[in-house]
Design an enzyme around this catalytic site. Sequence first.
Site, PDB file in Angstrom:
ATOM      1  N   HIS A 175       0.985  -1.244  -0.092  1.00 47.06           N
ATOM      2  CA  HIS A 175       0.056  -0.077  -0.063  1.00 47.06           C
ATOM      3  C   HIS A 175       0.920   1.261   0.125  1.00 47.06           C
ATOM      4  O   HIS A 175       2.032   1.147   0.293  1.00 47.06           O
ATOM      5  CB  HIS A 175      -0.877   0.066   1.428  1.00 47.06           C
ATOM      6  CG  HIS A 175      -0.115   0.108   2.521  1.00 47.06           C
ATOM      7  ND1 HIS A 175       0.718  -0.942   3.111  1.00 47.06           N
ATOM      8  CD2 HIS A 175       0.354   1.253   3.206  1.00 47.06           C
ATOM      9  CE1 HIS A 175       1.269  -0.621   4.049  1.00 47.06           C
ATOM     10  NE2 HIS A 175       1.294   0.791   4.285  1.00 47.06           N
ATOM     11  N   HIS A 217       5.653   6.506  -0.846  1.00 44.14           N
ATOM     12  CA  HIS A 217       6.363   5.226  -0.991  1.00 44.14           C
ATOM     13  C   HIS A 217       5.504   3.980  -0.917  1.00 44.14           C
ATOM     14  O   HIS A 217       4.488   4.052  -0.037  1.00 44.14           O
ATOM     15  CB  HIS A 217       7.764   5.155  -0.383  1.00 44.14           C
ATOM     16  CG  HIS A 217       7.611   5.183   1.366  1.00 44.14           C
ATOM     17  ND1 HIS A 217       7.117   6.094   2.020  1.00 44.14           N
ATOM     18  CD2 HIS A 217       7.476   3.808   2.040  1.00 44.14           C
ATOM     19  CE1 HIS A 217       7.245   5.598   3.260  1.00 44.14           C
ATOM     20  NE2 HIS A 217       7.221   4.451   3.150  1.00 44.14           N
TER      21      HIS A 217
HETATM   22  P1  2AM Z   1       6.355   2.330   6.147  1.00 43.42           P
HETATM   23  O1  2AM Z   1       5.696   1.405   5.102  1.00 43.42           O
HETATM   24  O2  2AM Z   1       7.424   3.269   5.667  1.00 43.42           O
HETATM   25  O3  2AM Z   1       6.892   1.544   7.442  1.00 43.42           O
HETATM   26  C1  2AM Z   1       1.483   1.070   8.782  1.00 43.42           C
HETATM   27  O4  2AM Z   1       2.070   1.025   9.567  1.00 43.42           O
HETATM   28  C2  2AM Z   1       1.783   2.177   7.678  1.00 43.42           C
HETATM   29  O5  2AM Z   1       1.952   3.424   8.219  1.00 43.42           O
HETATM   30  C3  2AM Z   1       3.230   1.778   6.832  1.00 43.42           C
HETATM   31  O6  2AM Z   1       3.006   2.019   5.648  1.00 43.42           O
HETATM   32  C4  2AM Z   1       4.196   2.536   7.797  1.00 43.42           C
HETATM   33  O7  2AM Z   1       4.854   2.989   6.558  1.00 43.42           O
HETATM   34  C5  2AM Z   1       3.339   3.918   8.007  1.00 43.42           C
HETATM   35  N1  2AM Z   1       3.987   4.648   9.135  1.00 43.42           N
HETATM   36  C6  2AM Z   1       4.521   5.973   8.886  1.00 43.42           C
HETATM   37  N2  2AM Z   1       4.470   6.468  10.104  1.00 43.42           N
HETATM   38  C7  2AM Z   1       4.689   5.315  10.987  1.00 43.42           C
HETATM   39  C8  2AM Z   1       5.175   5.356  12.092  1.00 43.42           C
HETATM   40  N3  2AM Z   1       5.359   6.313  13.063  1.00 43.42           N
HETATM   41  N4  2AM Z   1       4.784   3.895  12.875  1.00 43.42           N
HETATM   42  C9  2AM Z   1       4.500   2.896  11.984  1.00 43.42           C
HETATM   43  N5  2AM Z   1       3.962   2.839  10.816  1.00 43.42           N
HETATM   44  C10 2AM Z   1       4.158   4.353  10.292  1.00 43.42           C
END
Ligand code: 2AM
Length: 177
Positions: free
Chosen positions: A42, A124
């Site tokens: 996603h 991303h």
């Molecule tokens: P990531 O894919 O770059 O880890 C669910 O956890 C989604 O929220 C993930 O896609 C994650 O990004 C994003 N996300 C953004 N900030 C976050 C945080 N502080 N902790 C966990 N997930 C985060």
Amino acid sequence: MATQRLFFALSLPKPLPQQLVNWRAEQFAAEDGKPVEAANLHLTLAFLGDVSDTTSARLQQAAARIQQPGFQIELNDAGHWPRPGVVWLGCQRAPRGLLQLASLLRSQAARHGCPQSTQPFHPHITLLRHATQRVALPAPGFHWQFAVEHFGLYSSSFSRGRTRYKQLARWPLLPLA
Ligand code: 2AM
């Protein structure tokens, strides 16, 4: 008070998740990192953290009022963030509609008490976690695009060694021009 870990995100239309998984399998070996399952791929718009049902309901009301046209996303960039060890796909130039939607959701989230990262938003799709290996570009078969016609609210939970994302609600964007 019961809370859920929530985030607003874009899902990927079929067959894109499988195409990305196939491409990843050609580029990376098993020891290069932990692949994100096809169903979990996603693009996060706004991470909300642990949220109460009341705040979730308010955020959903605000999300339902968003009126903006859909847009196209071209996946033509990739990289490796050594900390936290993420291999990602993204866009060399993020479309304005994507930045606008994320910015609106992030400011609504902040207004409802969900603190937002001060880091610039870098849209991303995470392909691998705990990744040590860089992405070598240009790579064969690298370039995808898809139309974004809706966005959703997702919960994230972790049980029996697996992360599960569940779509709780989904809202349409206006038809693409
Ligand atoms: P990531 O894919 O770059 O880890 C669910 O956890 C989604 O929220 C993930 O896609 C994650 O990004 C994003 N996300 C953004 N900030 C976050 C945080 N502080 N902790 C966990 N997930 C985060």
